[in-house]
Design a protein around this motif. Structure first.
Motif, PDB file in Angstrom:
ATOM      1  N   ARG A   1     -53.824 -29.008   3.047  1.00  0.00           N
ATOM      2  CA  ARG A   1     -54.345 -30.334   3.368  1.00  0.00           C
ATOM      3  C   ARG A   1     -54.159 -30.693   4.838  1.00  0.00           C
ATOM      4  N   VAL A   2     -53.126 -30.112   5.458  1.00  0.00           N
ATOM      5  CA  VAL A   2     -52.871 -30.407   6.867  1.00  0.00           C
ATOM      6  C   VAL A   2     -53.309 -29.245   7.755  1.00  0.00           C
ATOM      7  N   GLY A   3     -54.148 -28.361   7.204  1.00  0.00           N
ATOM      8  CA  GLY A   3     -54.740 -27.293   7.999  1.00  0.00           C
ATOM      9  C   GLY A   3     -53.967 -26.003   8.066  1.00  0.00           C
ATOM     10  N   PHE A   4     -52.837 -25.895   7.330  1.00  0.00           N
ATOM     11  CA  PHE A   4     -52.050 -24.663   7.346  1.00  0.00           C
ATOM     12  C   PHE A   4     -52.552 -23.754   6.224  1.00  0.00           C
ATOM     13  N   ASP A   5     -53.625 -23.016   6.514  1.00  0.00           N
ATOM     14  CA  ASP A   5     -54.269 -22.196   5.488  1.00  0.00           C
ATOM     15  C   ASP A   5     -55.203 -21.203   6.157  1.00  0.00           C
ATOM     16  N   TRP A   6     -55.385 -20.046   5.526  1.00  0.00           N
ATOM     17  CA  TRP A   6     -56.385 -19.105   6.007  1.00  0.00           C
ATOM     18  C   TRP A   6     -57.769 -19.648   5.676  1.00  0.00           C
TER      19      TRP A   6
ATOM     20  N   LYS B   1     -51.498 -25.663  -1.647  1.00  0.00           N
ATOM     21  CA  LYS B   1     -52.500 -26.736  -1.586  1.00  0.00           C
ATOM     22  C   LYS B   1     -52.038 -27.842  -0.659  1.00  0.00           C
ATOM     23  N   ARG B   2     -50.745 -28.197  -0.758  1.00  0.00           N
ATOM     24  CA  ARG B   2     -50.216 -29.253   0.106  1.00  0.00           C
ATOM     25  C   ARG B   2     -50.329 -28.836   1.578  1.00  0.00           C
ATOM     26  N   ALA B   3     -49.942 -27.587   1.872  1.00  0.00           N
ATOM     27  CA  ALA B   3     -49.991 -27.104   3.246  1.00  0.00           C
ATOM     28  C   ALA B   3     -51.436 -27.044   3.756  1.00  0.00           C
TER      29      ALA B   3
ATOM     30  N   ALA C   1     -46.130 -22.210  -6.459  1.00  0.00           N
ATOM     31  CA  ALA C   1     -46.633 -21.573  -5.247  1.00  0.00           C
ATOM     32  C   ALA C   1     -48.008 -22.127  -4.877  1.00  0.00           C
ATOM     33  N   VAL C   2     -48.882 -22.259  -5.882  1.00  0.00           N
ATOM     34  CA  VAL C   2     -50.226 -22.786  -5.626  1.00  0.00           C
ATOM     35  C   VAL C   2     -50.151 -24.235  -5.154  1.00  0.00           C
TER      36      VAL C   2
ATOM     37  N   ALA D   1     -55.495 -16.365  -5.505  1.00  0.00           N
ATOM     38  CA  ALA D   1     -55.983 -17.037  -6.714  1.00  0.00           C
ATOM     39  C   ALA D   1     -56.505 -18.430  -6.369  1.00  0.00           C
ATOM     40  N   ARG D   2     -55.776 -19.146  -5.512  1.00  0.00           N
ATOM     41  CA  ARG D   2     -56.202 -20.492  -5.111  1.00  0.00           C
ATOM     42  C   ARG D   2     -57.543 -20.445  -4.393  1.00  0.00           C
ATOM     43  N   HIS D   3     -57.693 -19.489  -3.477  1.00  0.00           N
ATOM     44  CA  HIS D   3     -58.957 -19.367  -2.743  1.00  0.00           C
ATOM     45  C   HIS D   3     -60.117 -18.989  -3.661  1.00  0.00           C
ATOM     46  N   LEU D   4     -59.811 -18.257  -4.726  1.00  0.00           N
ATOM     47  CA  LEU D   4     -60.849 -17.849  -5.680  1.00  0.00           C
ATOM     48  C   LEU D   4     -61.113 -18.920  -6.741  1.00  0.00           C
ATOM     49  N   GLY D   5     -60.314 -19.988  -6.728  1.00  0.00           N
ATOM     50  CA  GLY D   5     -60.469 -21.030  -7.741  1.00  0.00           C
ATOM     51  C   GLY D   5     -59.937 -20.618  -9.094  1.00  0.00           C
TER      52      GLY D   5
END
Length: 275
Positions: A168-173, A164-166, A159-160, A217-221
């Motif tokens: 990279r192309v700007g699909f993220d909060w 991360k892949r998404a 999931a992470v 979790a990804r946003h929190l590192g």
């Protein structure tokens, strides 16, 4: 290699990698090898490969350094096993596998093995690493953003990686607060699903909530697999302590009730925090 040379190598305690490769070749020999080993294929061995990788991680997490050497050997055997099967199928062998990863490491570290400067931050190095990997994927004709994210990864880890892949192309909060808001939204949807929806819909809503938790979790590192393993260890440690408290009273968990065990849990928790 003659049979005599093979026997000498197999029984040489200092034979190193050539010894291990020859042992695996002998185990897979269709005429004189081990019947179980001969029957295996890539698919049947893959679960053992995953298991051995987890056992390496477990030894490291427990700091069981006396066990780590053996666990690493078990994991190395998996690479040798797959390499032998690859050799039999005319696909690759151990030496080509080793050369492939060596080539990859050299290509991905131009600041060490090439003429690029080493004067860069870890963050810049990470960006460079991802750029090189993207180029490699393009050469493999992996055109989709999410292509080649391994299906067999643990679900939280995958999931992470997908997120991360998404990203990279700007699909993220852009803000953590937006992720938290989405978690609250998914929690409400799950509560409603429990009351009104089918079992399949509840299953889907729960998966959505886990996916967003992985994003937080990804946003929190934070690596969610590591965080969950830590939570598992904490729960195990505290529950064992609750059992010990009950044994001191001559009781077992099944002889107790939730109120008593909850009180003991709080006692154990408080004792841990006081240290």
């Amino acid at each position: 290699m003659t049979p005599e040379e093979s026997d000498a190598l197999v029984h040489d305690p200092q034979g190193g990698m050539p010894r291990l490769i020859e042992i695996m070749r002998r185990l897979r020999d269709p005429d004189t090898g081990c019947p179980w080993d001969i029957e295996q294929d890539f698919a049947s061995i893959a679960p053992y490969t995953i298991e051995e990788a987890y056992e390496v991680a477990d030894a490291i997490e427990r700091e069981a350094w006396g066990e780590l050497e053996g666990e690493l050997g078990d994991l190395l055997l998996q690479t040798v096993y797959h390499s032998q099967m690859g050799s039999e199928a005319g696909l690759f062998d151990f030496h080509s596998v080793a050369n492939a990863i060596a080539d990859k490491m050299v290509a991905r570290h131009p600041h060490v093995f090439g003429d690029e400067s080493r004067d860069k931050s870890a963050e810049q190095q990470t960006r460079d690493w991802e750029a090189i990997k993207a180029t490699e994927r393009a050469r493999k004709a992996a055109h989709g953003v999410l292509d080649d994210v391994a299906l067999a990864l643990p679900a939280l880890t995958r999931a992470v990686k997908l997120q991360k892949r998404a990203a990279r192309v700007g699909f993220d909060w852009p803000e953590i607060g937006q992720v938290v808001e989405k978690i609250v939204e998914e929690a409400h949807e799950l509560a409603e699903a429990r009351e009104k929806m089918t079992e399949t819909e509840v299953f889907e809503e729960f998966g959505d909530m886990l996916f967003v938790m992985a994003n937080l979790a990804r946003h929190l590192g934070i690596e969610p697999e590591d965080a969950l393993r830590s939570a598992n260890a904490k729960f195990t440690r505290r529950f064992i302590a609750v059992e010990a408290e009950l044994r001191a009273k001559g009781k077992r968990p099944e002889d107790s009730d939730l109120a008593e065990m909850d009180a003991l849990w709080d006692k154990v928790k408080a004792a841990e925090k006081a240290v």
